[in-house]
Write a protein that holds these residues in place. Structure first.
Motif, mmCIF file in Angstrom:
data_model
loop_
_atom_site.group_PDB
_atom_site.id
_atom_site.type_symbol
_atom_site.label_atom_id
_atom_site.label_comp_id
_atom_site.label_asym_id
_atom_site.label_seq_id
_atom_site.Cartn_x
_atom_site.Cartn_y
_atom_site.Cartn_z
ATOM 1 N N ALA A 138 0.731 -0.763 -0.341
ATOM 2 C CA ALA A 138 0.075 0.167 -0.234
ATOM 3 C C ALA A 138 0.878 1.533 -0.244
ATOM 4 O O ALA A 138 2.145 1.187 0.540
ATOM 5 N N ILE A 139 0.120 2.506 -0.662
ATOM 6 C CA ILE A 139 1.214 3.936 0.072
ATOM 7 C C ILE A 139 0.604 4.608 0.367
ATOM 8 O O ILE A 139 -0.352 4.285 1.281
ATOM 9 N N SER A 140 1.120 5.397 1.727
ATOM 10 C CA SER A 140 0.933 5.253 2.900
ATOM 11 C C SER A 140 2.231 6.011 3.141
ATOM 12 O O SER A 140 3.782 6.131 2.841
ATOM 13 N N THR A 141 1.904 6.872 4.079
ATOM 14 C CA THR A 141 3.250 7.577 5.100
ATOM 15 C C THR A 141 3.638 6.902 6.661
ATOM 16 O O THR A 141 3.550 6.370 6.966
ATOM 17 N N TYR A 142 4.327 6.932 6.532
ATOM 18 C CA TYR A 142 5.216 6.388 7.573
ATOM 19 C C TYR A 142 4.774 7.988 9.346
ATOM 20 O O TYR A 142 4.705 8.731 9.376
ATOM 21 N N ILE A 143 4.247 6.737 10.053
ATOM 22 C CA ILE A 143 3.293 7.376 11.339
ATOM 23 C C ILE A 143 2.366 8.644 11.173
ATOM 24 O O ILE A 143 2.309 9.422 11.814
ATOM 25 N N ALA A 144 2.007 7.830 9.556
ATOM 26 C CA ALA A 144 0.310 9.197 9.887
ATOM 27 C C ALA A 144 0.768 10.560 9.011
ATOM 28 O O ALA A 144 0.388 11.210 9.787
#
Length: 378
Positions: free
Chosen positions: A198-204
């Motif tokens: 998945a595409i995501s950012t680290y630690i929101a």
């Protein structure tokens, strides 16, 4: 022993794609050679983006058949190759839409892309501009053979302007290349592997750089959407116009497309070419900053140049007129040039009513005395 004298390589290579021959520079990929020809000869591309280094080779929708490798070695390649990553050779013969193998393989690739992709086009903001939607019409099937639960993710806000709907993502990696190459820092990428990737950012962490909005422009599906435009209108109800402004950001080209509904600006995007990629100006890619994209939502902020020409087949380009088109008058043609207003001039033409009486000025209904040659009623 005398050294062998090798002939200098030709300045251009001749490559034949679907029986059309074109001269290209050495190092050109098959996909870009096909784009020089244009039309249906050009393979579709969901992950390749000519303005982003390293893109391509992930979606496999651009597979082609190489029937002859080159003039020196005319043997065909044993398998289909990705046209975005394969460079041409002099005398190469390529088959795209003329190959049954390519069409069958592309149908299979589209089926795999649609395994987990939700069929929510009626509520997706990308509808009308979605390249996967176009592929689905051309190569998709009416039904599905997939019998398992589809992969789903929760929606995620990547800052105040962008919402990530990972369920629609096809992992083309374009957005990560944008963050790597046009911003100072990247805080998002691909996490996990396989079906959980998945595409995501680290630690929101929120994406807050000045050019993050360009991630929306490069996304081929509706995975990254503009929160300021989300669910506000359909793109085919809006009118795209080219506009420019003097932006203070030196990296911003200041040239964009405004999507209008009347005089209201619903959204601002970078200008796109016929392949759905951001246009280039003076050798530089026309990226725009977040200030132009999200904050300048008034026509007074821009200098409007004219209606945007939509080159790709889409409902967005339907019924868009550059100027006001008025219907032509046909009655004068039927009457051999006579003015159609004569039909309404009862007093001077028909000579029905008396000359000193204007029927429109009569207070109440007209009587027989108001008309000529009419006997008085008893």
């Amino acid at each position: 022993m005398a050294e062998e004298i090798k002939a200098a390589p030709p300045a251009t290579f001749k490559v034949t794609i679907d029986n059309i021959t074109v001269d290209v520079a050495p190092g050109t990929t098959i996909l870009n050679a096909a784009r020089m020809i244009g039309g249906d000869v050009t393979p579709p591309a969901m992950c390749y983006y000519s303005k982003l280094q390293g893109s391509g080779g992930k979606c496999r929708t651009c597979l082609v058949e190489v029937a002859a490798g080159s003039t020196a070695d005319p043997r065909p390649m044993p398998k289909l190759v990705a046209s975005c990553r394969t460079t041409v050779m002099d005398g190469m013969i390529v088959k795209n839409i003329t190959s049954e193998k390519v069409v069958d393989a592309r149908n299979g690739v589209v089926e795999f892309l649609l395994l987990n992709h939700p069929l929510d086009c009626p509520i997706c903001d990308q509808a009308g501009e979605c390249h996967l939607q176009d592929l689905g019409y051309d190569h998709g099937k009416a039904g599905t053979r997939y019998q398992f639960a589809r992969r789903t993710f929760k929606r995620e806000d990547l800052g105040p302007y962008i919402q990530l709907h990972m369920t629609r993502c096809i992992l083309c990696y374009r957005c990560t290349y944008v963050a790597d190459q046009i911003t100072e820092k990247r805080v998002h990428g691909v996490v996990d592997r396989g079906d959980h990737a998945a595409i995501s950012t680290y630690i929101a962490k929120a994406i807050d750089n000045d050019f993050s909005g360009n991630m929306i422009d490069v996304c081929p599906v509706g995975a990254l959407t503009d929160k300021t435009f989300r669910f506000k209108n359909r793109v085919w109800f809006t009118k795209p116009v080219d506009a420019h402004r003097n932006c203070e950001n030196p990296k911003c080209c200041g040239k964009a497309t405004l999507w209008l509904r009347g005089d209201e600006v619903f959204r601002v995007t970078a200008r796109k070419d016929e392949w759905g990629e951001v246009q280039s100006y003076d050798g530089k890619t026309g990226w725009i900053c977040n200030t132009c994209r999200f904050d300048k939502k008034s026509t007074s902020d821009w200098t409007v140049e004219g209606v945007t020409t939509i080159s790709r087949h889409s409902v967005v380009g339907a019924n868009k007129y550059k100027t006001l088109v008025k219907p032509t008058e046909t009655i004068s043609k039927v009457l051999s040039g006579r003015n159609p207003k004569l039909l309404m001039d009862i007093h001077d033409v028909s000579e029905v009513n008396a000359k000193d009486i204007e029927l429109s000025d009569i207070n109440g209904p007209a009587h027989s005395t108001d008309f000529k040659n009419m006997p008085r009623s008893k």
